[in-house]
Design an enzyme around this catalytic site. Structure first.
Site, PDB file in Angstrom:
ATOM      1  N   LYS A 165      40.010  40.542  38.794  1.00 39.02           N
ATOM      2  CA  LYS A 165      39.332  40.997  39.788  1.00 39.02           C
ATOM      3  C   LYS A 165      39.418  41.712  40.659  1.00 39.02           C
ATOM      4  CE  LYS A 165      37.540  37.738  42.558  1.00 39.02           C
ATOM      5  NZ  LYS A 165      37.413  38.809  44.006  1.00 39.02           N
ATOM      6  N   ASN A 166      40.206  41.343  40.557  1.00 38.44           N
ATOM      7  CA  ASN A 166      40.599  41.914  42.153  1.00 38.44           C
ATOM      8  C   ASN A 166      41.985  43.232  41.665  1.00 38.44           C
ATOM      9  OD1 ASN A 166      39.875  39.889  44.065  1.00 38.44           O
ATOM     10  ND2 ASN A 166      42.126  39.249  45.048  1.00 38.44           N
TER      11      ASN A 166
ATOM     12  N   ARG B 273      32.945  42.227  50.414  1.00 38.72           N
ATOM     13  CA  ARG B 273      33.747  42.981  51.371  1.00 38.72           C
ATOM     14  C   ARG B 273      35.051  44.292  50.738  1.00 38.72           C
ATOM     15  NH1 ARG B 273      38.686  42.814  53.909  1.00 38.72           N
ATOM     16  NH2 ARG B 273      38.426  43.539  55.628  1.00 38.72           N
TER      17      ARG B 273
ATOM     18  N   CYS C 191      33.408  37.362  57.186  1.00 41.01           N
ATOM     19  CA  CYS C 191      32.835  36.479  56.495  1.00 41.01           C
ATOM     20  C   CYS C 191      33.375  35.260  56.433  1.00 41.01           C
ATOM     21  CB  CYS C 191      33.777  37.052  54.855  1.00 41.01           C
ATOM     22  SG  CYS C 191      35.599  36.942  55.159  1.00 41.01           S
TER      23      CYS C 191
ATOM     24  N   ARG D  40      38.197  39.094  59.265  1.00 39.13           N
ATOM     25  CA  ARG D  40      39.425  39.935  58.492  1.00 39.13           C
ATOM     26  C   ARG D  40      38.299  41.961  58.444  1.00 39.13           C
ATOM     27  NH1 ARG D  40      37.113  37.922  52.161  1.00 39.13           N
ATOM     28  NH2 ARG D  40      39.644  38.554  51.572  1.00 39.13           N
ATOM     29  N   PRO D  41      38.983  41.927  60.036  1.00 36.70           N
ATOM     30  CA  PRO D  41      39.321  43.154  59.855  1.00 36.70           C
ATOM     31  C   PRO D  41      39.331  44.789  58.913  1.00 36.70           C
ATOM     32  CG  PRO D  41      40.588  42.518  61.361  1.00 36.70           C
ATOM     33  CD  PRO D  41      40.092  41.210  60.339  1.00 36.70           C
ATOM     34  N   VAL D  42      38.864  45.596  59.587  1.00 33.03           N
ATOM     35  CA  VAL D  42      39.500  46.905  58.549  1.00 33.03           C
ATOM     36  C   VAL D  42      39.785  47.591  59.386  1.00 33.03           C
ATOM     37  CG1 VAL D  42      38.292  46.369  57.074  1.00 33.03           C
ATOM     38  CG2 VAL D  42      37.510  48.000  58.540  1.00 33.03           C
ATOM     39  N   ASP D  43      40.710  47.401  60.108  1.00 33.53           N
ATOM     40  CA  ASP D  43      41.556  48.734  61.357  1.00 33.53           C
ATOM     41  C   ASP D  43      42.737  49.229  60.441  1.00 33.53           C
ATOM     42  OD1 ASP D  43      42.251  45.999  61.517  1.00 33.53           O
ATOM     43  OD2 ASP D  43      43.787  46.169  62.564  1.00 33.53           O
ATOM     44  N   GLN D  44      42.978  48.052  59.752  1.00 34.31           N
ATOM     45  CA  GLN D  44      44.430  49.130  59.337  1.00 34.31           C
ATOM     46  C   GLN D  44      43.937  49.985  58.433  1.00 34.31           C
ATOM     47  OE1 GLN D  44      47.614  47.879  60.282  1.00 34.31           O
ATOM     48  NE2 GLN D  44      46.232  47.071  61.789  1.00 34.31           N
TER      49      GLN D  44
ATOM     50  N   ASP E 118      45.008  32.123  47.487  1.00 31.26           N
ATOM     51  CA  ASP E 118      43.440  31.949  46.722  1.00 31.26           C
ATOM     52  C   ASP E 118      43.837  30.893  45.690  1.00 31.26           C
ATOM     53  OD1 ASP E 118      42.589  34.381  47.404  1.00 31.26           O
ATOM     54  OD2 ASP E 118      42.688  35.658  45.954  1.00 31.26           O
TER      55      ASP E 118
ATOM     56  N   ILE F 213      46.867  33.050  56.317  1.00 32.46           N
ATOM     57  CA  ILE F 213      46.488  34.490  55.996  1.00 32.46           C
ATOM     58  C   ILE F 213      45.012  34.187  56.119  1.00 32.46           C
ATOM     59  CG2 ILE F 213      45.664  36.575  53.845  1.00 32.46           C
ATOM     60  CD1 ILE F 213      48.606  34.795  53.989  1.00 32.46           C
TER      61      ILE F 213
ATOM     62  N   ARG G 228      31.250  35.093  41.810  1.00 36.73           N
ATOM     63  CA  ARG G 228      31.639  36.674  42.105  1.00 36.73           C
ATOM     64  C   ARG G 228      33.220  36.728  41.239  1.00 36.73           C
ATOM     65  NH1 ARG G 228      32.822  36.260  47.972  1.00 36.73           N
ATOM     66  NH2 ARG G 228      33.910  38.088  46.693  1.00 36.73           N
TER      67      ARG G 228
HETATM   68  C1  UD1 Z   1      42.701  41.012  49.314  1.00 39.16           C
HETATM   69  C2  UD1 Z   1      41.926  39.821  47.673  1.00 39.16           C
HETATM   70  C3  UD1 Z   1      41.434  38.466  48.763  1.00 39.16           C
HETATM   71  C4  UD1 Z   1      43.139  37.738  49.144  1.00 39.16           C
HETATM   72  C5  UD1 Z   1      43.117  38.328  50.292  1.00 39.16           C
HETATM   73  C6  UD1 Z   1      44.977  37.889  50.741  1.00 39.16           C
HETATM   74  C7  UD1 Z   1      40.588  41.448  47.057  1.00 39.16           C
HETATM   75  C8  UD1 Z   1      39.854  42.310  46.238  1.00 39.16           C
HETATM   76  N1  UD1 Z   1      40.595  40.691  48.035  1.00 39.16           N
HETATM   77  O1  UD1 Z   1      42.282  40.928  50.445  1.00 39.16           O
HETATM   78  O2  UD1 Z   1      41.507  37.439  47.075  1.00 39.16           O
HETATM   79  O3  UD1 Z   1      42.948  35.950  49.162  1.00 39.16           O
HETATM   80  O4  UD1 Z   1      44.369  39.488  49.717  1.00 39.16           O
HETATM   81  O5  UD1 Z   1      45.785  37.425  49.452  1.00 39.16           O
HETATM   82  O6  UD1 Z   1      41.916  41.726  46.431  1.00 39.16           O
HETATM   83  N2  UD1 Z   1      43.025  42.108  58.405  1.00 39.16           N
HETATM   84  C9  UD1 Z   1      43.645  43.402  59.475  1.00 39.16           C
HETATM   85  N3  UD1 Z   1      42.984  44.075  59.124  1.00 39.16           N
HETATM   86  C10 UD1 Z   1      42.780  45.243  58.162  1.00 39.16           C
HETATM   87  C11 UD1 Z   1      43.018  44.343  57.072  1.00 39.16           C
HETATM   88  C12 UD1 Z   1      43.063  42.658  57.094  1.00 39.16           C
HETATM   89  O7  UD1 Z   1      43.881  42.453  60.030  1.00 39.16           O
HETATM   90  O8  UD1 Z   1      42.647  45.989  58.467  1.00 39.16           O
HETATM   91  C13 UD1 Z   1      43.913  40.963  58.290  1.00 39.16           C
HETATM   92  C14 UD1 Z   1      42.553  40.045  57.456  1.00 39.16           C
HETATM   93  O9  UD1 Z   1      41.732  39.473  58.310  1.00 39.16           O
HETATM   94  C15 UD1 Z   1      43.602  39.017  57.093  1.00 39.16           C
HETATM   95  C16 UD1 Z   1      44.732  39.383  56.331  1.00 39.16           C
HETATM   96  O10 UD1 Z   1      45.061  40.859  56.782  1.00 39.16           O
HETATM   97  O11 UD1 Z   1      43.776  38.028  58.155  1.00 39.16           O
HETATM   98  C17 UD1 Z   1      45.200  40.126  55.197  1.00 39.16           C
HETATM   99  O12 UD1 Z   1      44.037  40.307  54.247  1.00 39.16           O
HETATM  100  P1  UD1 Z   1      43.982  41.026  53.391  1.00 39.16           P
HETATM  101  O13 UD1 Z   1      45.474  41.687  52.293  1.00 39.16           O
HETATM  102  O14 UD1 Z   1      43.226  42.634  54.042  1.00 39.16           O
HETATM  103  O15 UD1 Z   1      43.022  41.167  51.875  1.00 39.16           O
HETATM  104  P2  UD1 Z   1      42.173  41.667  51.062  1.00 39.16           P
HETATM  105  O16 UD1 Z   1      42.176  42.955  51.095  1.00 39.16           O
HETATM  106  O17 UD1 Z   1      40.810  41.403  52.212  1.00 39.16           O
END
Ligand code: UD1
Length: 417
Positions: A22-23, A93, A117, A122-126, A305, A327, A397
């Protein structure tokens, strides 16, 4: 609402085929936005998240055709919308993965903010910081990320935190940027390598995927390609944990042991005997499992996961284990449900201390997120009596036909409406 009913206490025996990941499939579907030509993708799992992503891509204007089962042909020749609406992003997401490719291809994208969630903020600032470094102008208004860039340019981007979809989004955007992009502190997950291989097949120039420094030399355009998605390492791991917990002997086809080193080490520590070949894994377990401590961390360390599934295993293992989740801040919700099945677990901050007991009791439990649901299925398989799992849409899912595959291994499991 659908439920799963499991009669526990039966060992798992037999052979099943593992589905595509899936991922890996989700970002690869989004890569189709980077070219006018068709991208033919095989080994795509039949999952709810995949249908949601295909609906989103259709809404953006991508042609979606399915030639045979688990194969999809995507043609994003003429895009008609640049928006990923809240209704779709809130259920999945990973919809944020259209941001980078849309912006790189069209110069504009309007994506709903995913918000929180169940498992954490899980922000997207990066993602945003990286695209800004590549020249995008980004405004957040009315809950949407509005990104504009006449042309993206290469940049050196150091992630503050290791992010999987963040790395994927920027890697896709950088394929069409002018000049060279260097991503430092990049995630090293195998799904990133799979996406890179697909992008390279489409004409991208990417070096270092699978390490924490990825270099992307932008090209003028990408072209169509054919690509097969890698096996799902989390589905593989889930079946291996299930068999280690119930006992038995299972053979998993179309998978790859090299994707699961940290997980296989822990299963061996728990007492399982594992053999593996190029595309198969065989596991035998004829003893009571031993408790295993673990700590989640970015790849190649132990995956978050797989944390919930090992929690269920530890519930009936010999000894006491500590599981530490590093994480996500709220990823121990399955503990409350496992305790309803009589598990002996104490939570302290981001750690759970699990004292193994001889047997779990079947009861009515509720799935709270995708992998928590998998842990409840495993708990149901080992429990005495009947377990009813509610809210299994979470499971759909991420697990293709889980009850069919478990039934093929001898489990007593059925889905009811
Ligand atoms: C992906 C996987 C998910 C897995 C996760 C961690 C997909 C579709 N999903 O989720 O199954 O559990 O990796 O291995 O591939 N974070 C920030 N800012 C950002 C982005 C992330 O602070 O801009 C934080 C998140 O809140 C979290 C950590 O970084 O605490 C890791 O998140 P991330 O690796 O981004 O998870 P996803 O990519 O959403």
């Amino acid at each position: 609402m659908q439920k799963l009913i499991i009669q526990g206490g039966r060992p798992l025996n037999g052979e099943i085929t593992i589905s595509g990941a899936k991922n890996a499939a989700l970002p690869i579907l989004c890569a189709s936005l980077l070219t006018h030509e068709s991208l033919k993708i095989s080994n795509v799992p039949a999952l709810h998240d995949i249908s949601t992503m295909l609906s989103l891509l259709k809404q953006i204007g991508t042609g979606v055709a399915t030639s045979q089962s688990s194969e999809v042909i995507l043609t994003a020749a003429h895009l008609t919308s640049l928006t990923a609406p809240y209704e779709m992003v809130k259920t999945m997401r990973a919809a944020i993965l259209v941001l980078g490719p849309l912006l790189a291809r069209t110069g504009e994208a309007n994506i709903s903010l995913p918000g929180g969630c169940a498992i954490g903020l899980r922000p997207v600032d990066q993602h945003i910081k990286g695209l800004q470094a590549m020249g995008a102008e980004i405004n957040i208004k009315h809950g949407y990320i509005h990104a504009v860039a006449k042309t993206l340019h290469g940049a050196r981007i150091v992630f503050d935190i290791v992010t999987v979809t963040g790395t994927e989004n920027l890697m896709m955007a950088a394929t069409l940027a002018a000049g060279t992009t260097i991503l430092e502190n990049a995630a090293r997950e195998p799904e990133i390598v799979d996406l890179a291989h697909c992008l390279i097949a489409m004409g991208a120039k990417i070096y270092g995927a699978g390490t924490d420094v990825i270099t992307i030399e932008g090209v003028q355009s990408l072209h169509g390609a054919e690509f097969r998605v890698m096996p799902d390492r989390i589905e593989t791991g889930t079946f291996l944990v299930a068999c280690t917990a119930t006992g038995g002997d299972i053979h998993l086809k179309d998978t790859n042991a090299h994707l699961l080193d940290a997980v296989l080490d822990k299963l061996t520590e728990a007492g399982a005997r594992i053999d593996a070949g190029q595309n198969w894994i065989h596991l035998h377990m004829y003893a009571k499992p031993k408790s295993v401590n673990l700590r989640t961390a970015p790849y190649p360390a132990f995956p978050t996961d797989m944390q919930a599934q090992f929690m269920s295993l530890n519930c009936i293992a010999d000894g006491t284990a500590i599981i530490t989740e590093t994480i996500f801040e709220n990823r121990l919700m399955h503990v409350q449900e496992l305790k309803r099945m009589n598990a002996n677990i104490e939570v302290e901050g981001n750690a759970a201390i699990i004292c193994g007991i001889p047997q779990l009791d079947g009861t009515h439990v509720m799935a709270t997120d995708l992998r928590a649901s998998a842990s409840l299925v495993i708990a149901g398989l080992i429990a005495q009596g009947e377990t009813v799992i509610d809210r299994i849409y979470h499971l759909d899912r991420g697990y293709e036909n889980i009850e069919g595959k478990l039934s093929a291994l001898g489990a007593h499991i059925k889905r009811i409406k």
